[in-house]
Scaffold this active site. Structure first.
Site, mmCIF file in Angstrom:
data_model
loop_
_atom_site.group_PDB
_atom_site.id
_atom_site.type_symbol
_atom_site.label_atom_id
_atom_site.label_comp_id
_atom_site.label_asym_id
_atom_site.label_seq_id
_atom_site.Cartn_x
_atom_site.Cartn_y
_atom_site.Cartn_z
ATOM 1 N N HIS A 57 -14.858 26.198 -44.864
ATOM 2 C CA HIS A 57 -15.282 27.529 -45.316
ATOM 3 C C HIS A 57 -14.082 28.434 -45.600
ATOM 4 C CE1 HIS A 57 -19.213 26.272 -44.109
ATOM 5 N NE2 HIS A 57 -18.903 26.244 -42.828
ATOM 6 N N HIS A 219 -23.162 24.926 -45.979
ATOM 7 C CA HIS A 219 -22.771 23.610 -45.470
ATOM 8 C C HIS A 219 -23.190 22.496 -46.400
ATOM 9 C CE1 HIS A 219 -22.979 26.179 -41.907
ATOM 10 N NE2 HIS A 219 -21.904 25.528 -41.562
#
Lengths: 332, 213
Positions: A57, A219
């Site tokens: 991320h 995700h």
């Protein structure tokens, strides 16, 4: 899979090494665990802020470690929450005597691992509180008790709780303002293409050339539904309709806006999205106090973006404006 | 019928192998409804168990299982780390100090492990999780033993019940875990956690089935 890596198993370790070479004046790493802390940790007399999550991320979360934001970021394997022992070490490393606040995104694994770590640290007599970020409105109609996911809006929680902690506030006060942010925070995202987790070696879902996925998380997981591609204006309108209706954001509200790229969408397109978001908000008479356009919480090389709105009051405005100096977020 | 310490470590060895063999399969199941890492994460954890096992192999069964749990918690991550970690730690607690396990021990440890998972995950049967394989297996194990069937048959029946639990997860919507965000879209997909739980139970059943006693 074509990636700039050496070995799928070594991605996180090597990434952390490279990160530390890049920001030696900001960050240090704890021994034996993938935890990055402020160079000056622990900061005496300041509530420690610990966040983290899976890797993949970037610049979240290690990029937000520094003055005015986080004290530590725990780096899990790619898209996998960090483990309790890692988080426990982070808590111990940043406790400056006033306790530690954990900023957790609402994923089953993250919540469980952070809570196990919290139990371990409390046994050592460290004061630990937690807040759980759940800004994603994509799943608003879910009847499931699990609740919503935490996505890019988490960066506002880091910023504002970080500013409060920097002022020397008590743990309870920092937690309170973090919860106020979470209460006023809404986000939603979409994707044009999936991403590939290095250890998996292939894309996490497939989309036809003319398909887009609405309501994705960060995700690589599929979203709430799939549609045919449409214009930036129409995509923004679809996301904004859900975001604005959810809090709801009303006439004359002041908001902080984040247009967040998921990894593979160029800034030019994020600015186009930002134009559409602003015009949409003008139509609703909602005022943008401050805008952030860029990559704040990505999903590897996923193409797509998310929009976050945070409804502000005077306290939140002042804390949002406070200075911050971290590798990925600088504000003078 | 009793299980010795070497039976337990042999079973662990086979579980490590089974998870390795099914790494891609479990990950593919997870890709459909989750975040495509279940097999990868479990394999990382059980490989760490293999690497560290020599450090606690001389201990009693309870201590071995507790150590396995701690290794899993500190290496797997995600949701399955704390869940399987808690499962093994609680199983270990239930048979603390023992060097052989009888039928009652096996039931007690399975029961303790499952209730640990339920507490940690705040989930129950029917939420499309590993519990959907474990709970029917435990119920069947207890039922078969109470009917006077031997351990081989009882564990075999438990593995079948676990398999049926896995099949059931295809027909229901997820209420826990990342798949829950898909809601109705998760119907039609088999739960990866229930599948890995079934694989472990099946491993025990196959091992016990081959024991000459």
């Amino acid at each position: 899979m074509k990636k700039l890596i050496n070995n799928p198993e070594e991605v996180v370790k090597e990434m952390v090494t490279g990160l530390l070479y890049a920001y030696p004046t900001y960050l240090k790493k704890l021994d034996n665990v993938d935890v990055v802390v402020r160079k000056t940790s622990p900061v005496e007399g300041k509530v420690g802020l610990v966040s983290g999550g899976g890797s993949g991320h970037e610049p979240a979360h290690a990029g937000y470690v520094g003055k005015g934001m986080l004290d530590a970021a725990c780096l899990g394997a790619v898209f996998t929450s960090p483990t309790p022992d890692q988080i426990y070490e982070a808590i111990k490393a940043v406790d400056g005597g006033k306790g530690v606040l954990l900023i957790i995104k609402n994923y089953t694994g993250d919540v469980m691992n952070f809570e196990m770590a919290k139990e371990m640290a409390e046994m050592d007599g460290i004061k630990v509180s937690e807040v759980i970020v759940n800004d994603d409105v994509a799943v608003e109609n879910s009847t499931y008790t699990q609740g919503r996911r935490g996505i890019a809006g988490t960066v506002f929680v880091h910023k504002i709780a970080g500013a409060k902690a920097e002022e020397g506030a008590e743990l309870e006060e920092v937690k309170e303002v973090a919860e106020k942010v979470i209460k006023n925070l809404r986000s939603m995202g979409m994707a044009f293409t999936p991403c590939t987790v290095p250890a998996a070696g292939k894309p996490s879902f497939t989309l036809d050339e003319d398909e887009i996925e609405i309501g994705i998380g960060i995700h690589g997981e599929p979203g709430t539904h799939r549609e045919k591609i449409k214009s930036a204006k129409e995509i923004v309108a679809e996301l904004m309709d859900k975001i604005v209706a959810d809090l709801p954001f009303n006439d004359a509200d002041e908001v902080a806006l984040m247009v967040n790229g998921l990894g593979a969408t160029p800034l030019s397109e994020l600015f186009i999205a930002n134009k559409e978001v602003n015009e949409y908000l003008v139509g609703k008479n909602i005022n943008v106090y401050k805008t952030f356009v860029g990559e704040y919480m990505t999903s590897l090389e996923m193409s797509g973006f998310s929009i976050t709105l945070l409804k502000l009051d005077e306290e939140l405005k002042a804390l949002l404006d406070a200075s911050a100096d971290t590798p990925a977020f600088k504000q003078l | 019928m009793m299980l010795t310490k070497s039976d337990v470590t042999n079973i662990l060895d086979v579980i490590i192998k089974i998870i390795e063999d099914n790494r891609q399969y479990l990950t593919d199941l997870d890709a459909a409804i989750g975040d495509a890492d279940h097999g990868i994460n479990l394999d990382r954890g059980f490989k760490a168990v293999r690497d560290k096992m020599t450090q606690f192999l001389d201990k009693d069964i309870g201590t071995i299982l507790k150590n396995v749990g701690m290794v899993l918690v500190s290496t797997v991550g995600g949701a399955s780390g704390p869940l399987y970690g808690t499962f093994f730690m609680r199983m270990g607690n239930a048979v603390s100090g023992k060097s052989v396990l009888d039928e009652n021990d096996i039931v007690a440890m399975f029961e303790a492990g499952l209730s640990g998972i339920k507490e940690r995950g705040k989930a129950q049967f029917g939420d499309k999780t590993m519990i959907d394989a474990m709970e029917p297996a435990l119920n069947e194990l207890k039922k078969a033993l109470s009917e006077g069937r031997n351990l081989k048959e009882a564990i075999g029946a438990a593995a079948n019940a676990a398999y049926n639990g896995v099949l059931m997860t295809k027909d229901i919507a997820a209420k826990k875990g990342r798949a829950s965000y898909l809601g109705e879209r998760s119907i039609g997909h088999q739960d990866p956690g229930a599948t890995s739980a079934y694989l472990m139970i099946k491993t025990v059943a196959d091992y016990v089935d081959k024991l000459q006693q």
